[in-house]
Design an enzyme around this catalytic site. Structure first.
Site, short mmCIF file in Angstrom:
data_model
loop_
_atom_site.label_atom_id
_atom_site.label_comp_id
_atom_site.label_asym_id
_atom_site.label_seq_id
_atom_site.Cartn_x
_atom_site.Cartn_y
_atom_site.Cartn_z
N ARG A 213 4.74 -9.14 19.92
CA ARG A 213 4.74 -10.22 20.78
C ARG A 213 3.42 -10.98 20.31
NH1 ARG A 213 7.34 -6.90 24.32
NH2 ARG A 213 8.91 -8.03 25.81
N GLY B 167 -0.65 -1.41 8.85
CA GLY B 167 -0.23 0.07 8.49
C GLY B 167 0.68 0.37 9.44
N ASN C 117 0.88 -1.21 -0.01
CA ASN C 117 0.02 -0.24 0.12
C ASN C 117 0.97 1.25 -0.17
OD1 ASN C 117 -2.26 1.75 0.11
ND2 ASN C 117 -3.41 0.24 1.53
N HIS D 196 23.03 -0.30 11.22
CA HIS D 196 24.36 0.41 11.32
C HIS D 196 25.19 0.17 12.34
CE1 HIS D 196 22.88 3.27 8.38
NE2 HIS D 196 21.74 3.19 8.89
#
Length: 185
Positions: free
Chosen positions: A180, A142, A85, A115
């Site tokens: 979780r 989302g 989306n 990193h």
């Protein structure tokens, strides 16, 4: 390519992301993403032409809504009928494999790059790339974030806003930060 920063990235070793060859590849991907995000929807189709050419694979019916962002695109492998989306970002420094029928909600973030833990390493541009695999018929809500090295099983659900730092078993629902399980099977 032996010993190059690109080869180190592909091998899952520490590499310098400031390397000129990698920057050239990122520029190529940015150009393809720009085209994808700028074309009118009817002209773009499911995936913009330049982006489709760069992707590692895109199965039949795979669709990427605009806007979209990725780092390289050649490490992205989409099964058939995968749907990303609007607003998704894929930092594909390693392989990102998304199985057939999987749906990603708006603004899902997939981060393969990690990193360096030491400030001097970060200043030197050191990264390591960890692959991500999302199985078939999964649903990623989302604003979820998926970190490198994670595998999400077939049929799994990742709740909106979840931060996935560990593997998710098939047919399991996870939520929260860190994500979780709240339902299995």
């Amino acid at each position: 390519m032996a010993g190059s920063e690109r080869a180190k990235m592909a091998a899952g070793e520490w590499y310098c992301c400031l390397d000129p060859e990698l920057e050239t590849l990122r520029i190529t991907a940015r150009d393809a993403v720009f085209e994808h995000n700028s074309l009118p929807p009817r002209q773009r189709g499911d995936i913009g032409p330049a982006l489709r050419t760069l992707l590692g694979a895109a199965g039949a019916g795979a669709r990427i809504e605009a806007p979209f962002h990725c780092a390289y695109s050649f490490n992205i492998f989409l099964g058939g009928r995968v749907f990303l989306n609007a607003g998704c970002t894929v930092l594909d420094t390693a392989s990102v494999r998304i199985g057939s029928g999987t749906l990603l909600g708006p603004n899902v973030q997939i981060y393969c790059a990690e990193h360096h833990k030491e400030a001097a390493g970060r200043q030197a541009g050191l990264e390591i790339a960890r692959p991500i695999e999302i199985g078939e018929h999964a649903w990623i809500g989302g604003n979820a974030i998926i970190l490198g090295g994670v595998r999400i099983g077939d049929g799994a659900i990742v709740g909106a806003g979840a931060v996935v730092t560990r593997n998710v078993a098939a047919n399991t629902t996870v939520v929260g930060n860190p994500a979780r399980p709240i339902r299995r099977g």
